[in-house]
Design a protein around this motif. Structure first.
Motif, short mmCIF file in Angstrom:
data_model
loop_
_atom_site.label_atom_id
_atom_site.label_comp_id
_atom_site.label_asym_id
_atom_site.label_seq_id
_atom_site.Cartn_x
_atom_site.Cartn_y
_atom_site.Cartn_z
N MET A 28 60.09 15.42 102.88
CA MET A 28 58.67 14.72 103.20
C MET A 28 58.90 13.37 103.48
SD MET A 28 55.16 14.55 101.02
CE MET A 28 54.96 16.51 100.51
N SER A 29 58.40 13.22 104.86
CA SER A 29 58.43 11.78 105.44
C SER A 29 57.46 10.65 104.47
CB SER A 29 58.16 11.67 106.60
OG SER A 29 56.75 12.23 107.06
N SER A 30 57.67 9.46 104.70
CA SER A 30 56.69 8.53 104.41
C SER A 30 55.29 8.61 104.74
CB SER A 30 57.31 7.24 104.42
OG SER A 30 57.30 6.70 105.76
N GLU A 31 55.25 9.05 106.06
CA GLU A 31 53.78 9.27 106.75
C GLU A 31 53.03 10.17 105.94
OE1 GLU A 31 56.77 9.08 108.65
OE2 GLU A 31 56.80 7.45 109.68
N GLU A 32 53.87 11.20 105.77
CA GLU A 32 53.39 12.46 105.11
C GLU A 32 52.81 12.02 103.67
OE1 GLU A 32 55.07 16.61 106.62
OE2 GLU A 32 56.53 15.16 105.57
N VAL A 33 53.41 11.27 103.01
CA VAL A 33 53.21 10.82 101.88
C VAL A 33 51.85 9.90 101.62
CG1 VAL A 33 53.84 9.20 99.74
CG2 VAL A 33 55.32 11.01 100.80
N VAL A 34 51.90 9.01 102.83
CA VAL A 34 50.50 8.37 103.08
C VAL A 34 49.42 9.02 103.27
CG1 VAL A 34 49.63 6.47 104.47
CG2 VAL A 34 51.86 6.16 103.80
N VAL A 35 49.46 10.25 104.09
CA VAL A 35 48.39 10.99 104.33
C VAL A 35 47.91 11.84 103.14
CG1 VAL A 35 47.70 13.33 105.74
CG2 VAL A 35 48.84 11.23 106.89
N TYR A 36 48.80 12.35 102.42
CA TYR A 36 48.50 12.96 101.06
C TYR A 36 47.82 12.02 99.98
CZ TYR A 36 51.07 17.25 102.48
OH TYR A 36 51.30 18.29 102.92
N VAL A 37 48.49 10.63 100.02
CA VAL A 37 47.94 9.79 99.05
C VAL A 37 46.36 9.31 99.25
CG1 VAL A 37 47.93 7.48 98.34
CG2 VAL A 37 49.86 8.89 98.17
N LEU A 38 46.14 9.30 100.84
CA LEU A 38 44.76 8.81 101.33
C LEU A 38 43.86 10.10 101.25
CD1 LEU A 38 45.62 6.84 104.63
CD2 LEU A 38 44.66 5.97 102.34
N THR A 39 44.18 11.23 101.34
CA THR A 39 43.40 12.31 101.11
C THR A 39 42.99 12.36 99.57
OG1 THR A 39 44.70 13.72 102.87
CG2 THR A 39 43.44 15.02 101.21
N ALA A 40 43.89 12.07 98.48
CA ALA A 40 43.53 11.98 97.20
C ALA A 40 42.55 11.19 97.11
CB ALA A 40 44.86 11.73 96.21
N LEU A 41 42.66 9.83 97.76
CA LEU A 41 41.69 8.74 97.60
C LEU A 41 40.45 8.95 98.19
CD1 LEU A 41 43.93 5.57 98.26
CD2 LEU A 41 42.97 6.30 96.16
N GLY A 42 40.39 10.20 99.14
CA GLY A 42 38.98 10.75 99.62
C GLY A 42 38.34 11.32 98.68
N VAL A 43 38.85 12.04 97.63
CA VAL A 43 38.20 12.64 96.45
C VAL A 43 37.59 11.56 95.88
CG1 VAL A 43 38.41 13.88 94.20
CG2 VAL A 43 39.90 14.62 96.50
N VAL A 44 38.18 10.59 95.54
CA VAL A 44 37.78 9.47 94.50
C VAL A 44 36.43 8.64 95.39
CG1 VAL A 44 37.92 7.08 93.46
CG2 VAL A 44 39.79 8.95 93.65
N VAL A 45 36.58 8.50 96.64
CA VAL A 45 35.37 8.00 97.38
C VAL A 45 34.14 8.88 97.18
CG1 VAL A 45 34.70 7.20 99.85
CG2 VAL A 45 36.87 6.33 98.75
N VAL A 46 34.33 10.27 97.59
CA VAL A 46 33.31 10.81 97.85
C VAL A 46 32.46 11.04 96.50
CG1 VAL A 46 32.59 13.40 98.20
CG2 VAL A 46 34.10 12.33 99.63
N ALA A 47 33.43 11.26 95.26
CA ALA A 47 32.88 11.42 94.05
C ALA A 47 31.99 10.14 93.51
CB ALA A 47 33.93 11.76 93.05
N LEU A 48 32.82 9.01 93.53
CA LEU A 48 32.16 7.67 93.14
C LEU A 48 30.82 7.44 93.85
CD1 LEU A 48 35.20 5.55 92.14
CD2 LEU A 48 33.85 6.69 90.93
N THR A 49 31.02 7.70 95.28
CA THR A 49 29.59 7.24 95.93
C THR A 49 28.49 8.00 95.43
OG1 THR A 49 31.18 6.54 97.79
CG2 THR A 49 28.69 7.23 98.20
N ARG A 50 28.73 9.59 95.19
CA ARG A 50 27.72 10.45 94.84
C ARG A 50 27.19 9.65 93.32
NH1 ARG A 50 24.41 14.13 97.17
NH2 ARG A 50 23.13 14.79 95.56
N LEU A 51 28.08 9.59 92.48
CA LEU A 51 28.08 8.75 91.18
C LEU A 51 27.02 7.65 91.42
CD1 LEU A 51 31.00 9.75 89.18
CD2 LEU A 51 28.70 10.75 88.65
N ARG A 52 27.51 6.57 92.16
CA ARG A 52 27.05 5.49 92.10
C ARG A 52 25.31 5.60 92.59
NH1 ARG A 52 29.20 0.02 95.16
NH2 ARG A 52 27.92 -1.41 93.75
N LEU A 53 25.21 6.40 93.62
CA LEU A 53 23.95 6.43 94.23
C LEU A 53 22.93 7.46 93.82
CD1 LEU A 53 25.22 5.80 98.09
CD2 LEU A 53 23.99 4.08 96.38
#
Length: 141
Positions: free
Chosen positions: A1-26
């Motif tokens: 797995m390349s470093s670019e792929e790792v970045v994409v997977y990490v950003l995808t996981a952070l997307g879960v956090v953004v969606v969930a926290l925005t929903r909870l916050r608002l």
């Protein structure tokens, strides 16, 4: 797995956090800021976010010769990510200063004393979606 792929997977996981926290916050009272966020915008943000996460994750993990891992799934996933990013930027509008004689002061919430968390999450989402788009166009993922 390349470093670019790792970045994409990490950003995808952070997307879960953004969606969930925005929903909870608002939820409920609408969170901090000067303007109230409409329910439909929050629902669009959550719906596009959940759909983007599902489709994009299927695209990442499914074999490329399958329907779930093919180009169509990647394009649909990217379109949903862009929709999420635009909805997130529109949510940031609640922090814009209001002017005029009858303007109300900004409301605070228990999450932070200002727009820092929202700015980090939603501008970070835009950067993440740009990375996803770059990775898709360069066949990194």
């Amino acid at each position: 797995m390349s470093s670019e792929e790792v970045v994409v997977y990490v950003l995808t996981a952070l997307g879960v956090v953004v969606v969930a926290l925005t929903r909870l916050r608002l939820r409920g009272d609408g969170g901090g800021g000067r303007l109230q966020v409409g329910r439909r915008l929050l629902d669009l943000h959550t719906g596009a976010g959940v759909a983007a996460l599902v489709v994009w994750t299927m695209f990442l993990v499914a074999p490329t010769d399958s329907v779930l891992g093919g180009d169509t799934a990647g394009i649909i996933g990217l379109a949903l990510w862009w929709l999420l990013a635009v909805a997130g930027i529109l949510i940031l509008v609640r922090w814009l200063p209001s002017r005029g004689r009858h303007a109300s002061a900004g409301a605070e919430d228990s999450w932070s004393s200002g727009p820092g968390l929202s700015l980090l999450a939603h501008l970070g989402t835009v950067v993440g979606v740009c990375v996803f788009t770059w990775a898709y166009l360069n066949s990194t993922v």
